[in-house]
Design an enzyme around this catalytic site. Structure first.
Site: not given
Length: 232
Positions: A120-121, A203, A206, A229
């Site tokens: 995702c990062c 985010c 998270c 990240c």
């Protein structure tokens, strides 16, 4: 401004500066970068605060400030970005991923950040930043050595081998007290979440508030082994 054409020359310049500028002030480090690269450098900011944009704008008014809009930010973070763009002499470049959150959900399934936060990062931060940084010779971040064990060895100037460019960490040697003093003395904008129990702002899905005794980044990806990240 020095004309450097090869990767080896740029790397040698970064490594030399990392040694020679240790102990220099943040503004001296940024002035060095401006002398070397002219307008071909930018600042990456998460908008947890605007210390780095403020410092950079002192050296080069209108400096590009890169903000990664992941689609998962707190409203307070977007508000800090907008306030910074309106009040500081900077040029905010908002970077987005190739896919929207909805499109990513369709491709990889919902809540990818829970199942594979590294992916995702990579999709929402690392790749968009990599693409944007192709426009510059150097970039600056607000990394500090006191933030976590993984950042303890950060140099004030170093070589970003993965991107083939110079990386500046002008406040690497600052403590939290130094940051707080600069904010107070210069009226620097701060993300309201830092006054609401958050030690570091990422985010929303998270990031959690921290408790007394935890380091500032303990609330990031809590409960997992992930600590960065990937953009650094």
């Amino acid at each position: 401004m020095v004309a450097l054409t090869t990767r080896d020359e740029m790397k040698a310049l970064a490594e030399k500066a990392g040694e020679e500028l240790e102990g220099a002030s943040a503004l001296e480090i940024l002035r060095w970068a401006d002398e070397q690269f002219g307008g071909s450098w930018a600042v990456a900011s998460s908008m947890a605060d605007t210390v780095m944009p403020s410092l950079a704008a002192t050296v080069r008014p209108g400096v590009d400030v890169l903000f990664l809009d992941t689609g998962y930010h707190f409203a307070e973070t977007l508000g800090t970005r907008d306030a910074a763009a309106a009040t500081l002499p900077i040029t905010v470049r908002t970077l987005t991923a190739q896919q929207s959150v909805a499109e990513q959900d369709t491709s990889f399934g919902a809540r990818l950040y829970e199942r594979n936060p590294d992916q995702c990062c990579a999709l929402r931060k690392v790749l968009p930043l990599r693409k944007a940084l192709q426009d510059y010779s150097a970039w600056a971040s607000g990394l500090r050595r006191d933030e976590s064990a993984t950042r303890a060895g950060v140099r004030v100037v170093e070589w970003d081998d993965g991107r083939g460019m110079v990386k500046l960490n002008p406040i690497a040697a600052w403590t939290q007290d130094d940051v707080d003093a600069y904010i107070a003395e210069n009226g620097v904008l701060v993300n309201p979440l830092l006054f609401d129990g958050y030690g570091s702002v990422g985010c929303a899905p998270c990031t959690r508030r921290i408790v007394e005794g935890e380091d500032a980044r303990a609330g990031r990806w809590s409960g997992s082994n992930k600590v960065e990240c990937g953009i650094h």
